[in-house]
Design a protein around this motif. Structure first.
Motif, PDB file in Angstrom:
ATOM      1  N   LYS A   1       0.805  -1.222   0.000  1.00  0.00           N
ATOM      2  CA  LYS A   1       0.000   0.000   0.000  1.00  0.00           C
ATOM      3  C   LYS A   1       0.842   1.277   0.000  1.00  0.00           C
ATOM      4  N   PRO A   2       1.896   1.383   0.831  1.00  0.00           N
ATOM      5  CA  PRO A   2       2.684   2.624   0.818  1.00  0.00           C
ATOM      6  C   PRO A   2       3.472   2.836  -0.479  1.00  0.00           C
ATOM      7  N   LEU A   3       3.609   1.781  -1.283  1.00  0.00           N
ATOM      8  CA  LEU A   3       4.415   1.861  -2.499  1.00  0.00           C
ATOM      9  C   LEU A   3       3.588   2.133  -3.745  1.00  0.00           C
ATOM     10  N   LEU A   4       2.283   2.225  -3.582  1.00  0.00           N
ATOM     11  CA  LEU A   4       1.401   2.420  -4.725  1.00  0.00           C
ATOM     12  C   LEU A   4       1.131   3.898  -4.978  1.00  0.00           C
ATOM     13  N   LYS A   5       1.165   4.268  -6.245  1.00  0.00           N
ATOM     14  CA  LYS A   5       0.828   5.624  -6.617  1.00  0.00           C
ATOM     15  C   LYS A   5      -0.644   5.890  -6.325  1.00  0.00           C
ATOM     16  N   LYS A   6      -0.954   7.146  -6.093  1.00  0.00           N
ATOM     17  CA  LYS A   6      -2.354   7.527  -6.044  1.00  0.00           C
ATOM     18  C   LYS A   6      -2.884   7.514  -7.468  1.00  0.00           C
ATOM     19  N   SER A   7      -4.177   7.346  -7.628  1.00  0.00           N
ATOM     20  CA  SER A   7      -4.762   7.211  -8.965  1.00  0.00           C
ATOM     21  C   SER A   7      -4.387   8.359  -9.875  1.00  0.00           C
ATOM     22  N   ARG A   8      -4.357   9.569  -9.349  1.00  0.00           N
ATOM     23  CA  ARG A   8      -4.074  10.733 -10.200  1.00  0.00           C
ATOM     24  C   ARG A   8      -2.600  10.785 -10.617  1.00  0.00           C
ATOM     25  N   GLU A   9      -1.736  10.066  -9.875  1.00  0.00           N
ATOM     26  CA  GLU A   9      -0.315  10.029 -10.226  1.00  0.00           C
ATOM     27  C   GLU A   9      -0.004   8.910 -11.205  1.00  0.00           C
ATOM     28  N   SER A  10      -0.915   7.952 -11.271  1.00  0.00           N
ATOM     29  CA  SER A  10      -0.653   6.731 -12.023  1.00  0.00           C
ATOM     30  C   SER A  10      -1.049   6.870 -13.480  1.00  0.00           C
ATOM     31  N   GLY A  11      -0.494   5.977 -14.298  1.00  0.00           N
ATOM     32  CA  GLY A  11      -0.883   5.904 -15.695  1.00  0.00           C
ATOM     33  C   GLY A  11      -2.213   5.213 -15.883  1.00  0.00           C
ATOM     34  N   VAL A  12      -2.800   4.680 -14.790  1.00  0.00           N
ATOM     35  CA  VAL A  12      -4.098   4.037 -14.884  1.00  0.00           C
ATOM     36  C   VAL A  12      -5.142   5.103 -15.141  1.00  0.00           C
ATOM     37  N   ARG A  13      -5.947   4.897 -16.145  1.00  0.00           N
ATOM     38  CA  ARG A  13      -6.979   5.884 -16.457  1.00  0.00           C
ATOM     39  C   ARG A  13      -8.120   5.789 -15.464  1.00  0.00           C
ATOM     40  N   SER A  14      -8.706   6.942 -15.138  1.00  0.00           N
ATOM     41  CA  SER A  14      -9.837   6.950 -14.224  1.00  0.00           C
ATOM     42  C   SER A  14     -11.057   6.341 -14.889  1.00  0.00           C
ATOM     43  N   GLN A  15     -12.019   5.954 -14.072  1.00  0.00           N
ATOM     44  CA  GLN A  15     -13.241   5.359 -14.620  1.00  0.00           C
ATOM     45  C   GLN A  15     -13.937   6.350 -15.545  1.00  0.00           C
ATOM     46  N   GLU A  16     -13.906   7.646 -15.157  1.00  0.00           N
ATOM     47  CA  GLU A  16     -14.570   8.643 -15.991  1.00  0.00           C
ATOM     48  C   GLU A  16     -13.909   8.734 -17.359  1.00  0.00           C
ATOM     49  N   SER A  17     -12.564   8.700 -17.388  1.00  0.00           N
ATOM     50  CA  SER A  17     -11.899   8.822 -18.678  1.00  0.00           C
ATOM     51  C   SER A  17     -12.133   7.599 -19.530  1.00  0.00           C
ATOM     52  N   VAL A  18     -12.273   6.439 -18.896  1.00  0.00           N
ATOM     53  CA  VAL A  18     -12.577   5.222 -19.648  1.00  0.00           C
ATOM     54  C   VAL A  18     -13.961   5.324 -20.265  1.00  0.00           C
ATOM     55  N   GLU A  19     -14.913   5.828 -19.479  1.00  0.00           N
ATOM     56  CA  GLU A  19     -16.283   5.883 -19.966  1.00  0.00           C
ATOM     57  C   GLU A  19     -16.449   6.945 -21.045  1.00  0.00           C
ATOM     58  N   ASP A  20     -15.656   8.050 -20.942  1.00  0.00           N
ATOM     59  CA  ASP A  20     -15.827   9.153 -21.871  1.00  0.00           C
ATOM     60  C   ASP A  20     -15.021   9.003 -23.153  1.00  0.00           C
ATOM     61  N   SER A  21     -14.049   8.113 -23.149  1.00  0.00           N
ATOM     62  CA  SER A  21     -13.164   7.994 -24.296  1.00  0.00           C
ATOM     63  C   SER A  21     -13.772   7.132 -25.380  1.00  0.00           C
ATOM     64  N   GLU A  22     -13.155   7.205 -26.562  1.00  0.00           N
ATOM     65  CA  GLU A  22     -13.561   6.323 -27.640  1.00  0.00           C
ATOM     66  C   GLU A  22     -13.194   4.893 -27.279  1.00  0.00           C
ATOM     67  N   PRO A  23     -13.944   3.913 -27.762  1.00  0.00           N
ATOM     68  CA  PRO A  23     -13.613   2.524 -27.450  1.00  0.00           C
ATOM     69  C   PRO A  23     -12.201   2.198 -27.896  1.00  0.00           C
ATOM     70  N   ARG A  24     -11.471   1.459 -27.047  1.00  0.00           N
ATOM     71  CA  ARG A  24     -10.096   1.104 -27.357  1.00  0.00           C
ATOM     72  C   ARG A  24     -10.049  -0.105 -28.271  1.00  0.00           C
ATOM     73  N   THR A  25      -8.992  -0.128 -29.108  1.00  0.00           N
ATOM     74  CA  THR A  25      -8.727  -1.335 -29.871  1.00  0.00           C
ATOM     75  C   THR A  25      -8.332  -2.424 -28.897  1.00  0.00           C
ATOM     76  N   ASN A  26      -8.838  -3.632 -29.080  1.00  0.00           N
ATOM     77  CA  ASN A  26      -8.498  -4.724 -28.182  1.00  0.00           C
ATOM     78  C   ASN A  26      -7.112  -5.243 -28.533  1.00  0.00           C
ATOM     79  N   ASP A  27      -6.097  -4.801 -27.737  1.00  0.00           N
ATOM     80  CA  ASP A  27      -4.733  -5.207 -28.021  1.00  0.00           C
ATOM     81  C   ASP A  27      -4.314  -6.406 -27.185  1.00  0.00           C
TER      82      ASP A  27
END
Length: 240
Positions: A149-175
């Motif tokens: 837990k202490p070694l994990l980035k906060k969501s806003r620091e991470s490259g993981v996209r937020s749920q909102e950005s996933v929902e608002d973005s164009e569908p991703r190509t299935n890679d």
């Protein structure tokens, strides 16, 4: 090697060569330093490589992400994942130096440029932040989460996209490299938006989960890979 191709496809020739090289490399090193059980070495691709790739079957790490492998041992799940995700950075840590000697040698032989190693106990790692922490049956869930837990980035620091950005973005190509009949098993991005701990475990986890005081998402690996070995083996995800 064929058992990997049973479930995954669309590897580059370089990736295929890297996966195919694992058996000879580990058999050679295992004669010098016992990093894999003698009875398991002949089942390397099923019991170690494919098992590690259960993480790739569910999670799509994005280029540039940083992943910590706690207690990597001989390099699992870190090395198979580093081959699968060549644009993701993997930091493999273990408290036993001779095991990391094997990891370094295998990574060098495979020309893996996205792996670094560190001889350290998990609880001593500091001044680093990661998008995800992965691990394979090295400690109880309670301890893994305390270290992670202490070694994990906060969501806003991470490259993981937020749920909102996933929902608002164009569908991703299935890679995904999962074959079509297995690709539907990948969990939707919107459900895996937070940096977190991903661990591979087996057996009855009831008491271990209860004692941890956390509620991980539990996924059965037998739903991904239809092999007897994966009965009662699980992938656990704890978001930050």
């Amino acid at each position: 090697m064929q058992i990997i191709l049973k479930y995954f496809s669309d590897f580059t020739p370089g990736q295929l060569e890297q996966y195919a090289s694992l058996e000879a490399l580990y058999k050679d090193w295992n004669r010098k330093i016992n990093v894999i059980s003698r009875k398991d070495i002949d089942g390397l691709y099923e019991k170690h490589v494919l098992h590690s790739l259960a993480i790739a079957a569910v999670f799509q790490f994005e280029p540039g992400m940083e992943i910590l492998d706690i207690g990597t041992g001989g390099g699992f799940p870190g090395i198979p994942l580093a081959i699968y995700f060549p644009d993701v950075k993997f930091h493999l840590a273990d408290s036993i130096a001779k095991k990391l000697k094997v990891v370094d040698a295998v990574a060098e032989s495979l020309a893996l440029k996205n792996i670094t190693t560190q001889h350290i106990r998990a609880e001593e790692i500091n001044n680093r932040k990661f998008d995800f922490v992965v691990s394979r049956a090295v400690a109880p869930l309670k301890d893994l989460w305390k270290w992670s837990k202490p070694l994990l980035k906060k969501s806003r620091e991470s490259g993981v996209r937020s749920q909102e950005s996933v929902e608002d973005s164009e569908p991703r190509t299935n890679d995904s490299k999962l074959k079509p009949n297995n690709a539907e098993l990948r969990t939707p991005d919107s459900e895996l938006t937070s940096p977190g701990l991903i661990c591979l475990k087996g057996g009855d986890l009831t008491n271990e989960i209860h004692e941890s005081g956390i509620r991980p998402r539990v996924m059965e690996i037998s739903d991904l890979f239809n092999e007897e070995y994966f009965e009662a083996k699980y992938l656990l995800y704890v978001p930050r």
